[in-house]
Scaffold this motif. Structure first.
Motif, PDB file in Angstrom:
ATOM      1  N   TYR A 143      36.537 -29.240 -23.711  1.00  0.00           N
ATOM      2  CA  TYR A 143      37.614 -29.859 -22.927  1.00  0.00           C
ATOM      3  C   TYR A 143      37.323 -31.321 -22.604  1.00  0.00           C
ATOM      4  CZ  TYR A 143      35.094 -29.364 -18.484  1.00  0.00           C
ATOM      5  OH  TYR A 143      34.195 -29.482 -17.477  1.00  0.00           O
ATOM      6  N   TRP A 193      36.610 -23.591 -25.019  1.00  0.00           N
ATOM      7  CA  TRP A 193      37.230 -24.566 -24.113  1.00  0.00           C
ATOM      8  C   TRP A 193      36.161 -25.223 -23.238  1.00  0.00           C
ATOM      9  CZ3 TRP A 193      41.428 -27.299 -22.994  1.00  0.00           C
ATOM     10  CH2 TRP A 193      41.616 -27.741 -21.687  1.00  0.00           C
ATOM     11  N   THR A 194      35.230 -24.416 -22.730  1.00  0.00           N
ATOM     12  CA  THR A 194      34.210 -24.955 -21.820  1.00  0.00           C
ATOM     13  C   THR A 194      33.372 -26.037 -22.490  1.00  0.00           C
ATOM     14  OG1 THR A 194      32.876 -23.062 -22.463  1.00  0.00           O
ATOM     15  CG2 THR A 194      33.975 -22.929 -20.322  1.00  0.00           C
ATOM     16  N   GLU A 195      33.218 -25.963 -23.808  1.00  0.00           N
ATOM     17  CA  GLU A 195      32.421 -26.978 -24.511  1.00  0.00           C
ATOM     18  C   GLU A 195      33.249 -28.186 -24.927  1.00  0.00           C
ATOM     19  OE1 GLU A 195      30.326 -25.414 -27.919  1.00  0.00           O
ATOM     20  OE2 GLU A 195      29.480 -23.793 -26.678  1.00  0.00           O
ATOM     21  N   ASP A 245      37.644 -17.819 -25.527  1.00  0.00           N
ATOM     22  CA  ASP A 245      38.502 -18.737 -24.769  1.00  0.00           C
ATOM     23  C   ASP A 245      38.462 -20.071 -25.501  1.00  0.00           C
ATOM     24  OD1 ASP A 245      40.057 -19.965 -22.891  1.00  0.00           O
ATOM     25  OD2 ASP A 245      38.486 -20.126 -21.376  1.00  0.00           O
TER      26      ASP A 245
END
Ligand code: GUN
Ligand code: ZN
Length: 422
Positions: A39, A35-37, A19
């Motif tokens: 954004y 993305w989680t890291e 992702d």
């Protein structure tokens, strides 16, 4: 999304982020990863282009193609010499007209971008204005292109021939005008040994000595009859590769197209000198030139890229070309790792062009040339993608079943320059 940090033979499988996000600024990739890291690092005013369910890869690198041959794709002939004489040379003669060249270059550029190719090593014709046209069309999209004026002083129609002296002079002027301007790079482009006198090859060698950072781009060992002609024309040399080597035209920064019929010694010479090969499977199949030996090239750790070789090649698509590379390897009894095919289409091609420090990867710091692929672009692809076992399997299906329809978007230096509606 995925990218290669190096040759998978040495550095293993690609970096794969399921992702992922690529953050681009001023034409470069400033961050890429989950993305989680990432954004939180995306500026509030950034424009976000979401592509759920898609595959993001580095832009494709086409390591051998001829922009003035677009209009002679799919012209029937009895092999390469017949094809050149009946179709290609007559079309190339039209590029004496700057207007014809400008239209041809824009058409070709748009086809490349529609197919996800963000960098290419391109033959123009022997007319300097044809080189100007290609670089101008590429600059309009900020596209990284390496191109050159064809050097050819024999065994072709008079309207296409130059002389060694004129070839030198016109190439030197083009290098001064274009090399290093924006994203343009120059390649000294002797057509191939049969069409170049020793004086023309000497002129190419002088240009290379004077401009060591430009590339050298030519053809080698496409057919048996071409090799026989080279033996007749250069009896003092120890084979086709030696003709170029003797003239100082091999080594890192040289890209030789085809190499279908190299000897074992010539493969070793490619490796030892660091000379790169452009493998052009659709062209070799279309003209019946022979079956490239990707297994031997890989075993010798020769630098290889994929070439569409338009117009002898039958597709602008690097996906189709990678699929054809698989099929040619199978006809030689070998099954390449699908990841190798994708490496050749991206970072391997960048390496052949000595550009792998700038393009061919989505790692931070690289130029933001990238492609968004839709693995469900066609009903057949969608069914196959649903059954993909892993990334390598999905990429294999995309190469074998995919074409321009699978290219959802193409980005050049961070700008979206092609977008396909689903
Ligand atoms: N050898 C020399 N010129 C050409 C060309 O334009 N196309 C192909 N396929 N082979 C060549
Ligand atoms: Zn070619």
């Amino acid at each position: 999304m995925f990218w290669f940090d190096g040759d998978p033979e040495q550095t293993g499988p690609p970096v794969w982020v399921s992702d992922g996000v690529v953050v681009c600024q001023d034409g470069r990739i400033v961050a890429s990863g989950p993305w989680t890291e990432l954004y939180q690092r995306i500026p509030a005013d950034a424009v976000v282009h979401p592509y759920p369910g898609h595959v993001i890869t580095a832009g494709f690198v086409d390591t051998h193609t001829h922009y003035p041959q677009t209009n002679v794709m799919a012209r029937q002939a009895d092999g390469v010499t017949d094809w050149l004489n009946r179709h290609a040379y007559a079309e190339e003669a039209r590029f004496a007209s700057p207007d014809y060249a400008a239209t041809g270059a824009e058409t070709f550029r748009d086809e490349m971008l529609r197919n996800g190719t963000t960098t290419a090593l391109v033959f123009a014709t022997s007319h300097p204005a044809s080189v100007d046209a290609m670089f101008a069309a590429a600059a309009d999209r900020n596209m990284r292109i390496v191109a050159g004026k064809v050097l050819m002083d024999r065994e072709a129609p008079a309207g296409l021939l130059d002389t060694a002296e004129r070839g030198y002079r016109e190439s030197a002027a083009l290098i001064d005008r274009w090399h290093g301007q924006g994203r343009a790079g120059y390649a000294i482009t002797p057509r191939f040994a049969p069409a170049c006198s020793p004086a023309a090859l000497d002129a190419a060698a002088t240009l290379r000595r004077e401009h060591p950072d430009v590339l050298v781009h030519t053809h080698i060992a496409e057919t048996e009859s071409e090799i026989a002609r080279v033996h007749e024309l250069f009896p003092q040399h120890d084979g086709y590769f030696d003709v170029y080597h003797h003239h100082g035209l091999t080594g890192p920064g040289t890209v030789l197209a085809h190499a279908v019929h190299l000897t074992e010694d010539e493969w070793a010479a490619c490796r030892d000198t660091g000379t790169a090969i452009a493998h052009c499977p659709t062209s070799n199949l279309f003209l019946g030139s022979g079956l490239f030996d990707l297994r031997t090239a890989t075993a010798h750790a020769v630098t290889v890229g994929l070439g569409t070789d338009v117009g002898a090649g039958t597709s602008f698509s690097p996906l189709v070309t990678a699929g054809a590379a698989h099929q040619v390897a199978r006809l030689r009894g070998w099954t390449p790792d699908p990841l190798r095919l994708w490496y050749l289409a991206t970072r391997g091609g960048a390496r052949a062009l000595r550009l792998d420090d700038r393009i061919g990867s989505l790692a931070e710091g690289h130029e933001a040339d990238l492609v968004v692929l839709d693995p469900k672009a066609t009903p057949a692809l969608a069914r196959r993608a649903d059954r993909a076992e892993c990334l390598a399997d999905l990429l294999f299906a995309l190469a074998v079943l995919g074409d321009d329809r699978a290219v959802r978007a193409t980005y050049v230096a961070g700008q979206r320059v092609h977008h396909r509606l689903p």
